[in-house]
Design a protein around this motif. Sequence first.
Motif, PDB file in Angstrom:
ATOM      1  N   ALA A   1       4.083  22.422  78.621  1.00 56.57           N
ATOM      2  CA  ALA A   1       4.207  22.063  80.036  1.00 56.57           C
ATOM      3  C   ALA A   1       3.468  23.064  80.918  1.00 56.57           C
ATOM      4  O   ALA A   1       2.840  22.681  81.917  1.00 56.57           O
ATOM      5  CB  ALA A   1       5.679  21.986  80.428  1.00 56.57           C
ATOM      6  N   LEU A   2       3.504  24.342  80.566  1.00 58.77           N
ATOM      7  CA  LEU A   2       2.753  25.340  81.316  1.00 58.77           C
ATOM      8  C   LEU A   2       1.258  25.072  81.240  1.00 58.77           C
ATOM      9  O   LEU A   2       0.527  25.259  82.224  1.00 58.77           O
ATOM     10  CB  LEU A   2       3.054  26.741  80.774  1.00 58.77           C
ATOM     11  N   ALA A   3       0.794  24.628  80.085  1.00 55.63           N
ATOM     12  CA  ALA A   3      -0.633  24.347  79.895  1.00 55.63           C
ATOM     13  C   ALA A   3      -1.074  23.070  80.606  1.00 55.63           C
ATOM     14  O   ALA A   3      -2.270  22.779  80.654  1.00 55.63           O
ATOM     15  CB  ALA A   3      -0.957  24.255  78.404  1.00 55.63           C
ATOM     16  N   GLU A   4      -0.118  22.319  81.152  1.00 50.09           N
ATOM     17  CA  GLU A   4      -0.422  21.136  81.958  1.00 50.09           C
ATOM     18  C   GLU A   4      -0.352  21.434  83.460  1.00 50.09           C
ATOM     19  O   GLU A   4      -0.783  20.615  84.270  1.00 50.09           O
ATOM     20  CB  GLU A   4       0.576  20.020  81.644  1.00 50.09           C
ATOM     21  N   ASP A   5       0.200  22.578  83.807  1.00 54.04           N
ATOM     22  CA  ASP A   5       0.464  22.935  85.202  1.00 54.04           C
ATOM     23  C   ASP A   5      -0.832  23.393  85.873  1.00 54.04           C
ATOM     24  O   ASP A   5      -1.444  24.378  85.446  1.00 54.04           O
ATOM     25  CB  ASP A   5       1.503  24.059  85.230  1.00 54.04           C
TER      26      ASP A   5
ATOM     27  N   ALA B   1      25.442  23.058  83.150  1.00 58.38           N
ATOM     28  CA  ALA B   1      25.141  23.057  84.584  1.00 58.38           C
ATOM     29  C   ALA B   1      23.675  23.350  84.878  1.00 58.38           C
ATOM     30  O   ALA B   1      23.264  23.336  86.040  1.00 58.38           O
ATOM     31  CB  ALA B   1      26.016  24.077  85.298  1.00 58.38           C
ATOM     32  N   SER B   2      22.876  23.621  83.850  1.00 59.01           N
ATOM     33  CA  SER B   2      21.466  23.940  84.064  1.00 59.01           C
ATOM     34  C   SER B   2      20.607  22.684  83.890  1.00 59.01           C
ATOM     35  O   SER B   2      21.037  21.689  83.305  1.00 59.01           O
ATOM     36  CB  SER B   2      21.005  25.035  83.096  1.00 59.01           C
ATOM     37  N   THR B   3      19.400  22.732  84.416  1.00 58.62           N
ATOM     38  CA  THR B   3      18.468  21.601  84.360  1.00 58.62           C
ATOM     39  C   THR B   3      17.160  22.022  83.705  1.00 58.62           C
ATOM     40  O   THR B   3      16.869  23.225  83.575  1.00 58.62           O
ATOM     41  CB  THR B   3      18.159  21.078  85.771  1.00 58.62           C
ATOM     42  N   TRP B   4      16.351  21.023  83.338  1.00 62.30           N
ATOM     43  CA  TRP B   4      15.057  21.359  82.761  1.00 62.30           C
ATOM     44  C   TRP B   4      14.184  22.077  83.787  1.00 62.30           C
ATOM     45  O   TRP B   4      13.359  22.928  83.431  1.00 62.30           O
ATOM     46  CB  TRP B   4      14.359  20.127  82.202  1.00 62.30           C
ATOM     47  N   GLN B   5      14.381  21.764  85.083  1.00 65.62           N
ATOM     48  CA  GLN B   5      13.620  22.468  86.112  1.00 65.62           C
ATOM     49  C   GLN B   5      13.976  23.953  86.143  1.00 65.62           C
ATOM     50  O   GLN B   5      13.108  24.799  86.374  1.00 65.62           O
ATOM     51  CB  GLN B   5      13.869  21.839  87.479  1.00 65.62           C
ATOM     52  N   ASP B   6      15.260  24.268  85.906  1.00 65.30           N
ATOM     53  CA  ASP B   6      15.668  25.668  85.825  1.00 65.30           C
ATOM     54  C   ASP B   6      14.953  26.370  84.676  1.00 65.30           C
ATOM     55  O   ASP B   6      14.443  27.500  84.816  1.00 65.30           O
ATOM     56  CB  ASP B   6      17.175  25.785  85.606  1.00 65.30           C
ATOM     57  N   TRP B   7      14.923  25.730  83.523  1.00 64.33           N
ATOM     58  CA  TRP B   7      14.278  26.321  82.351  1.00 64.33           C
ATOM     59  C   TRP B   7      12.783  26.517  82.602  1.00 64.33           C
ATOM     60  O   TRP B   7      12.238  27.579  82.311  1.00 64.33           O
ATOM     61  CB  TRP B   7      14.491  25.441  81.123  1.00 64.33           C
ATOM     62  N   TYR B   8      12.160  25.480  83.161  1.00 70.12           N
ATOM     63  CA  TYR B   8      10.721  25.563  83.383  1.00 70.12           C
ATOM     64  C   TYR B   8      10.389  26.611  84.437  1.00 70.12           C
ATOM     65  O   TYR B   8       9.408  27.356  84.303  1.00 70.12           O
ATOM     66  CB  TYR B   8      10.165  24.197  83.808  1.00 70.12           C
ATOM     67  N   ARG B   9      11.198  26.688  85.485  1.00 68.52           N
ATOM     68  CA  ARG B   9      10.934  27.674  86.539  1.00 68.52           C
ATOM     69  C   ARG B   9      10.926  29.093  85.971  1.00 68.52           C
ATOM     70  O   ARG B   9      10.097  29.933  86.359  1.00 68.52           O
ATOM     71  CB  ARG B   9      12.005  27.551  87.626  1.00 68.52           C
ATOM     72  N   THR B  10      11.819  29.363  85.043  1.00 66.30           N
ATOM     73  CA  THR B  10      11.905  30.699  84.454  1.00 66.30           C
ATOM     74  C   THR B  10      10.648  31.049  83.671  1.00 66.30           C
ATOM     75  O   THR B  10      10.083  32.141  83.826  1.00 66.30           O
ATOM     76  CB  THR B  10      13.137  30.801  83.546  1.00 66.30           C
ATOM     77  N   VAL B  11      10.183  30.153  82.807  1.00 68.87           N
ATOM     78  CA  VAL B  11       8.984  30.467  82.022  1.00 68.87           C
ATOM     79  C   VAL B  11       7.745  30.472  82.911  1.00 68.87           C
ATOM     80  O   VAL B  11       6.804  31.249  82.687  1.00 68.87           O
ATOM     81  CB  VAL B  11       8.810  29.503  80.833  1.00 68.87           C
ATOM     82  N   ARG B  12       7.730  29.644  83.927  1.00 68.70           N
ATOM     83  CA  ARG B  12       6.579  29.614  84.841  1.00 68.70           C
ATOM     84  C   ARG B  12       6.467  30.934  85.602  1.00 68.70           C
ATOM     85  O   ARG B  12       5.363  31.477  85.760  1.00 68.70           O
ATOM     86  CB  ARG B  12       6.713  28.446  85.822  1.00 68.70           C
ATOM     87  N   GLU B  13       7.582  31.449  86.088  1.00 65.66           N
ATOM     88  CA  GLU B  13       7.566  32.727  86.795  1.00 65.66           C
ATOM     89  C   GLU B  13       7.081  33.848  85.877  1.00 65.66           C
ATOM     90  O   GLU B  13       6.303  34.720  86.301  1.00 65.66           O
ATOM     91  CB  GLU B  13       8.957  33.042  87.340  1.00 65.66           C
ATOM     92  N   SER B  14       7.517  33.831  84.625  1.00 62.57           N
ATOM     93  CA  SER B  14       7.065  34.845  83.672  1.00 62.57           C
ATOM     94  C   SER B  14       5.575  34.723  83.411  1.00 62.57           C
ATOM     95  O   SER B  14       4.860  35.725  83.317  1.00 62.57           O
ATOM     96  CB  SER B  14       7.842  34.721  82.357  1.00 62.57           C
ATOM     97  N   ALA B  15       5.085  33.476  83.278  1.00 61.40           N
ATOM     98  CA  ALA B  15       3.664  33.251  83.035  1.00 61.40           C
ATOM     99  C   ALA B  15       2.821  33.740  84.206  1.00 61.40           C
ATOM    100  O   ALA B  15       1.799  34.412  84.021  1.00 61.40           O
ATOM    101  CB  ALA B  15       3.405  31.765  82.774  1.00 61.40           C
TER     102      ALA B  15
END
Length: 258
Positions: A104-108, A66-80
């Motif tokens: 992906a974070l290094a592209e943001d 039920a999870s998405t790649w956006q969910d995964w990315y949002r979590t690491v982005r918030e931590s970063a």
Amino acid sequence: MAFSELSQPWRSAPHSNPAGGLLLCHGFTGTPHAVRPWAEDHAAHGWDVRTPLLPGHGSTWQEMSASTWQDWYRTVRESALELQREHGTIGVGGISMGGTLAAALAEDPAVAPHIGALVLVNAAMVDSPVWALAPALSRLVPSVGAIAGDIRREDVVEEAYDRTPLRAVGELRALVRRTREGLGRITAPALVAVSPQDRTVPPRSSDVIASRVAGPVERMTLGASGHLATLDHDAEDLFARSRAHLVRRMPTSTETRR
């Protein structure tokens, strides 16, 4: 698979004068267990380290479906972003899909200017044509066997799902393709480590990263390890190389807060 405390999100104890902030990302169907030794090693050398648990992981494969790649990315982005508020410039590393998320974070545009160094270990950057079929197949076969556990050390077992949700494979494919397309925007110095005998992620993923990023690249071969090199025979050498890369490429946390 029963998950222990090692699979929970983790943050190192506070340091009075930290070497810097470091975010480490685990991989697909796995947990922070895969990067915990890496995190503890760097914490012992003064780093403020965080290892978030990605949504849908560390519970049941049905929840992961039920999870998405956006969910995964949002979590690491918030931590970063949280680490950057505390330390200014930070280091980011990851293994497998965690390496993809780190890239992906290094592209943001909002995150990248404050990433001083990357460490990518067997990062997934090449998708398989079979992955494209996964979302459709998931309607008939929701899950297949585990992809976790590619470790050559006989005394180590990865804490990860024993089933792979096919719907989530489609999300992984979308993340990999999106991140690969943006590699040219990465300017942070990267240490790219690869296990030539990796049975989970094609080793040529490291070649794709090294040939497309805009920043300087160092490469490391993990000749004695499988995919989960952070839990395998080359772990100590990898951690030492990671520390050296971070120290060489990043200012201290005190300097970045001035």
